[in-house]
Write an enzyme that holds these catalytic residues in place. Structure first.
Site, mmCIF file in Angstrom:
data_model
loop_
_atom_site.group_PDB
_atom_site.id
_atom_site.type_symbol
_atom_site.label_atom_id
_atom_site.label_comp_id
_atom_site.label_asym_id
_atom_site.label_seq_id
_atom_site.Cartn_x
_atom_site.Cartn_y
_atom_site.Cartn_z
ATOM 1 N N LYS A 143 -1.212 1.328 -14.284
ATOM 2 C CA LYS A 143 -2.328 1.902 -13.513
ATOM 3 C C LYS A 143 -3.109 2.837 -14.423
ATOM 4 O O LYS A 143 -2.508 3.636 -15.173
ATOM 5 C CB LYS A 143 -1.722 2.673 -12.329
ATOM 6 C CG LYS A 143 -2.689 3.265 -11.332
ATOM 7 C CD LYS A 143 -1.875 3.922 -10.196
ATOM 8 C CE LYS A 143 -2.763 4.413 -9.064
ATOM 9 N NZ LYS A 143 -1.940 4.950 -7.927
ATOM 10 N N SER A 161 -3.204 3.123 -3.710
ATOM 11 C CA SER A 161 -4.200 3.162 -4.756
ATOM 12 C C SER A 161 -3.847 2.335 -5.981
ATOM 13 O O SER A 161 -4.721 2.050 -6.796
ATOM 14 C CB SER A 161 -4.429 4.619 -5.176
ATOM 15 O OG SER A 161 -3.270 5.182 -5.738
ATOM 16 N N SER A 197 0.986 4.850 -2.312
ATOM 17 C CA SER A 197 0.160 4.057 -3.232
ATOM 18 C C SER A 197 0.903 2.992 -4.024
ATOM 19 O O SER A 197 0.268 2.169 -4.683
ATOM 20 C CB SER A 197 -0.591 4.985 -4.194
ATOM 21 O OG SER A 197 -1.654 5.632 -3.513
#
Lengths: 397, 397
Positions: free
Chosen positions: A35, A112, A136
């Site tokens: 990420k 996310s 997330s």
């Protein structure tokens, strides 16, 4: 997608940040993406927002978690997309494009850590790093039909990772098999000796909170867990109502988000996409009394949940109350989903528990996960349990 | 009763075995009696049965638990009656007379520590020693409207006490106030440092197992506990059904009873009263497979309950599902009550937990107790909790 090597739009656009894994090691031969909130030396950490990228220099060093994985033999294939400043659960990113959910292309991938989940679900990498403050990792894993872990708070080093709510933030990861999920944990997690797990507790409020069809679809997965841990026991954990979990989590997290990121927001005046913008405004305007109430509630729930799980009990419930919302759902619908979802993700979030989600079911053409949740520090035992339950459920080992 | 100093027939007939307490100490000035299964030097320990008394010599030494209490200042006022060989829950003793329940004279006092409970409830002593294998302190305390504790298995020295099921047997005690109950614990219980308690868990099966009116009558007591520990959480602990707790407890205990007492029964051929006779016959004839199943079930429940309570959680439920049965109830009725009662007392019995019962309510003109149950070793914390809950409930401190 125009890039045939990234058919789901999981990676950040442009040249890939890559690192070759060590030739030998427990993860040798595996590929992963990270990420875009973990530092990679020499690259700007973009945090999902062009203004963030514009105002930050390239990272001087890679995050230790990245270095540890590379040293263990895993090769970094690139940075994956994140919701702006990790502050959203749908996975939408208007600047870089929302990744496609490979398991349900007409639906959001979840966020996310959207790019990480999409990359794993699409088979582009063997595993992927994400972060989980309020869901997330867990939510995109549930939405994309893969395994995911949110470790116990504090279990995995977050140095070199952008923060959102430091007392909630964790680094987690995704994999298509429980075996790989566990192997990554063997590298990243502290060893806590032999900690047993059981009994299995069905958190009633979380089952009631889910769509009835989702609860039904998850029963075979629950039965698989029962074949490992024995019959489950029904438990209520939220006499205050599960919505109080959401509301207090939201307030405590928002206060931290503003403390952590507010100065940059104020100084930069960044452009934000829908939802993220509103959340930062709400964080800015949050009454201090609500933040204090949220923190007090967290202390209460921490004490409660940690006491319940101190002897090895494992909670079981639907990771998300429903499959991913469809693309194009309006903000009001998204907000309703967010509340119902975070009412449950807040259980582990408030109490700092570890949670693994297993892709045991589908409903309405899309995946839904079953969560197994254990007390702080039992991450390795939980991953070992996930391997056994996955095998019982007939999932890829 | 013909003896004005024993209006409830709580003591063993004949001259009292007495011991003067030390002039100073934490229990100075308090009087107590001891169930006639604890050795008092120079006296025959009668175990509730004339044939037992006839075939056993006077005790050479007093049980350490007796000596400890006397050294702490408490004075022994006499031996109190017990059900024969402690193998019964009504409190009936056809040889020496069933003690009168001072709180409900038309009902059984409860057993097997019937005399101890009657002596405390009648105000004849400040506290009383009993023993609890399957409920023999908790049930008479609930029936007579007083406080009682069954300590964690192994927490209190049982040397010099007659055994029934050694892996279940505990020495417990009764008092009219939570304060005295705790003061005795301060003398007899090991100190385990600061162990917190909470959250409060309502064991659903035990509440459903109780008469609805009893469950209702206990709500204010539960509310008092909630004011101390916070809102209670509903929990199921018996997916196998609570009757399996009774049945497996019964088998495991019967096997031990026969191992412990069978040789004497076979050698002596004692006369037994109704109920006791049948239970020893059943113990003698118990299929080994049932005993093994009972032990295996106990292992399962031990692991389950100890895991649930390892962090300090406290179970709450009705001590007995109903007030004491009325005198003259037939054996079939007694057996039905026994099953419903031991289905619940077996929770702590199988798992070796500590349990305090508080006299918080009455139904149908007779007392019923509320139990608070904690993990092994938390006895002192549980007694401290009982003091706080009693105060909240407006009971004598």
């Amino acid at each position: 997608m125009s890039d045939p090597s990234d058919p789901y739009g999981a990676f950040m656009p442009g040249p890939r940040a890559t690192l070759a894994g060590a030739p030998e090691g427990p993860l040798a031969g595996l590929s992963f993406c990270a990420k875009d909130l973990f530092d990679i030396a020499g690259h700007v950490t973009g945090y999902g927002n062009p203004d963030w990228a514009r105002t930050h220099p390239p990272a001087v060093a890679s995050a230790p978690i990245i270095a540890d994985l590379v040293a263990a033999g895993a090769s970094l294939a690139g940075k994956s997309k994140t919701v702006e400043l990790a502050y959203g659960l749908t996975g939408e990113n208007i600047w870089y494009g929302t990744p496609i959910n490979p398991a349900a292309p007409d639906r959001f991938p979840g966020g996310s850590s959207c790019g990480s989940a999409a990359a794993v679900a699409g088979g582009l990498v063997d595993f992927a790093l994400g972060s989980d403050t309020g869901g997330s990792v867990r939510i995109p894993a549930s939405y994309c039909g893969i395994f995911g872990i949110r470790p116990s708070w504090g279990a995995v080093n977050l140095t070199g990772a952008c923060g959102l709510g430091p007392s909630f933030d964790t680094a987690g990861w995704f994999a298509s098999t429980a075996g790989v999920l566990r192997r990554v944990g063997d590298v990243l997690l502290p060893s806590n000796g032999e900690l047993g797990l059981g009994p299995l507790l069905r958190v009633q409020e979380a089952w009631v909170n889910a769509l009835p069809q989702v609860a039904t679809a998850l029963q075979p997965g629950l039965a698989a867990a029962e074949r490992v841990l024995g019959p489950s026991l029904a438990l209520n954990v939220a006499p205050e109502g599960l919505v109080a979990f959401y509301d207090n989590f939201r307030c405590a997290q928002a206060a931290e988000a503003w403390t952590t990121l507010g100065p940059w927001v104020e100084a930069t005046g960044p452009a934000f996409g829908p939802g993220v913008k509103e959340r930062f405004e709400a964080a800015r305007d949050l009454a201090p009394a609500l933040a204090a109430r949220g923190r007090a509630f967290r202390s209460l729930i921490q004490a409660r949940m940690r006491a319940l799980l101190a002897g090895g009990a494992v909670l079981a419930y639907p990771t998300s109350p429903a499959p991913a919302p469809r693309l194009g759902a309006d903000l009001a619908t998204q907000q309703a989903v967010r509340e119902a979802t975070m009412s449950v993700t807040a259980i582990a979030g408030l109490a700092g528990l570890c949670e693994v989600t297993l892709p045991v079911a589908r409903h309405d053409g899309a995946p839904v996960g079953l969560s197994l949740v254990a007390g702080p520090g039992r991450d390795r035992a939980l991953l070992a349990l996930a391997v056994r339950v996955a095998a019982e459920a007939g999932l890829p080992g």
